[in-house]
Design a protein around this motif. Structure first.
Motif, mmCIF file in Angstrom:
data_model
loop_
_atom_site.group_PDB
_atom_site.id
_atom_site.type_symbol
_atom_site.label_atom_id
_atom_site.label_comp_id
_atom_site.label_asym_id
_atom_site.label_seq_id
_atom_site.Cartn_x
_atom_site.Cartn_y
_atom_site.Cartn_z
ATOM 1 N N LEU A 105 1.129 -1.342 0.195
ATOM 2 C CA LEU A 105 -0.307 -0.599 -0.324
ATOM 3 C C LEU A 105 1.071 1.151 0.143
ATOM 4 N N ILE A 106 1.408 2.130 -0.836
ATOM 5 C CA ILE A 106 1.887 3.557 -0.931
ATOM 6 C C ILE A 106 0.428 4.678 -1.161
ATOM 7 N N THR A 107 1.586 5.345 -0.444
ATOM 8 C CA THR A 107 0.107 6.434 -0.347
ATOM 9 C C THR A 107 1.060 7.749 -1.481
ATOM 10 N N ILE A 108 0.582 8.233 -2.004
ATOM 11 C CA ILE A 108 0.720 9.634 -3.129
ATOM 12 C C ILE A 108 0.692 11.183 -2.042
ATOM 13 N N GLU A 109 1.280 11.406 -1.882
ATOM 14 C CA GLU A 109 1.902 12.761 -2.035
ATOM 15 C C GLU A 109 2.082 14.199 -2.673
ATOM 16 N N ARG A 110 0.772 14.936 -2.639
ATOM 17 C CA ARG A 110 0.891 16.444 -3.203
ATOM 18 C C ARG A 110 1.794 17.595 -2.766
ATOM 19 N N LYS A 111 2.840 18.189 -3.223
ATOM 20 C CA LYS A 111 3.227 19.359 -2.339
ATOM 21 C C LYS A 111 2.176 20.976 -2.728
ATOM 22 N N THR A 112 1.480 21.454 -1.202
ATOM 23 C CA THR A 112 1.086 22.426 -1.013
ATOM 24 C C THR A 112 2.052 23.522 -0.230
ATOM 25 N N VAL A 113 1.979 24.725 -1.022
ATOM 26 C CA VAL A 113 2.456 26.438 -0.492
ATOM 27 C C VAL A 113 1.509 27.022 0.368
ATOM 28 N N THR A 114 1.582 27.192 1.059
ATOM 29 C CA THR A 114 0.996 27.978 2.162
ATOM 30 C C THR A 114 1.812 28.870 2.223
ATOM 31 N N GLN A 115 1.206 30.053 3.101
ATOM 32 C CA GLN A 115 1.811 31.113 3.834
ATOM 33 C C GLN A 115 1.292 31.372 5.330
ATOM 34 N N ASN A 116 2.740 31.297 6.150
ATOM 35 C CA ASN A 116 2.370 31.343 7.208
ATOM 36 C C ASN A 116 1.781 32.835 8.263
ATOM 37 N N ASP A 117 1.963 32.828 9.249
ATOM 38 C CA ASP A 117 1.505 34.234 10.141
ATOM 39 C C ASP A 117 2.462 35.132 9.481
ATOM 40 N N LEU A 118 3.467 35.524 9.508
ATOM 41 C CA LEU A 118 4.479 35.865 8.732
ATOM 42 C C LEU A 118 5.038 36.760 7.988
ATOM 43 N N GLY A 119 3.891 35.749 6.712
ATOM 44 C CA GLY A 119 4.036 36.221 5.257
ATOM 45 C C GLY A 119 4.752 34.962 4.117
ATOM 46 N N GLU A 120 5.479 33.964 5.060
ATOM 47 C CA GLU A 120 6.845 33.515 4.631
ATOM 48 C C GLU A 120 6.010 32.321 3.847
ATOM 49 N N GLU A 121 6.566 31.915 3.141
ATOM 50 C CA GLU A 121 5.664 30.151 2.291
ATOM 51 C C GLU A 121 6.466 29.766 3.099
ATOM 52 N N VAL A 122 5.106 28.446 3.696
ATOM 53 C CA VAL A 122 5.853 26.750 3.830
ATOM 54 C C VAL A 122 4.740 26.010 3.080
#
Length: 100
Positions: free
Chosen positions: A1-18
């Motif tokens: 059983l494998i899990t396929i994962e996708r990257k997402t980019v969000t911004q934290n409270d300081l406006g930095e990309e996470v």
């Protein structure tokens, strides 16, 4: 059983990309290790493990790309290539993980 994962980019409270990885789909897959000869022909260097995962076709992961990754057997596998098997019969994912 494998899990396929996708990257997402969000911004934290300081406006930095996470960057975070989210499970896109889970699937049963056949795992086939790539032979040493194939690795040498591909000029692969370093301590990595290459393998191919073969899955039955599903709309849940029909858009998987090398930007995604696989989580399997406690390792994270970076996707190098994805190809369709037949006409919507399955997909073959070539991936590599760092050897430990």
């Amino acid at each position: 059983l494998i899990t396929i994962e996708r990257k997402t980019v969000t911004q934290n409270d300081l406006g930095e990309e996470v960057e975070t990885w989210t499970a896109m789909a889970q699937a049963w897959a056949e795992k086939r290790d790539v032979s040493d000869a194939e690795r040498l022909n591909a000029a692969e260097v370093g301590a990595t493990i290459s393998t191919r995962f073969r899955l039955l076709w599903s709309d849940a992961y029909d858009d998987v790309t090398p930007l995604d990754r696989i989580n399997y057997d406690g390792k994270r596998w970076d996707i190098m290539a994805v190809k369709e098997i037949g006409t919507r019969e399955g997909i073959e994912i070539t991936a590599f993980a760092r050897a430990e």
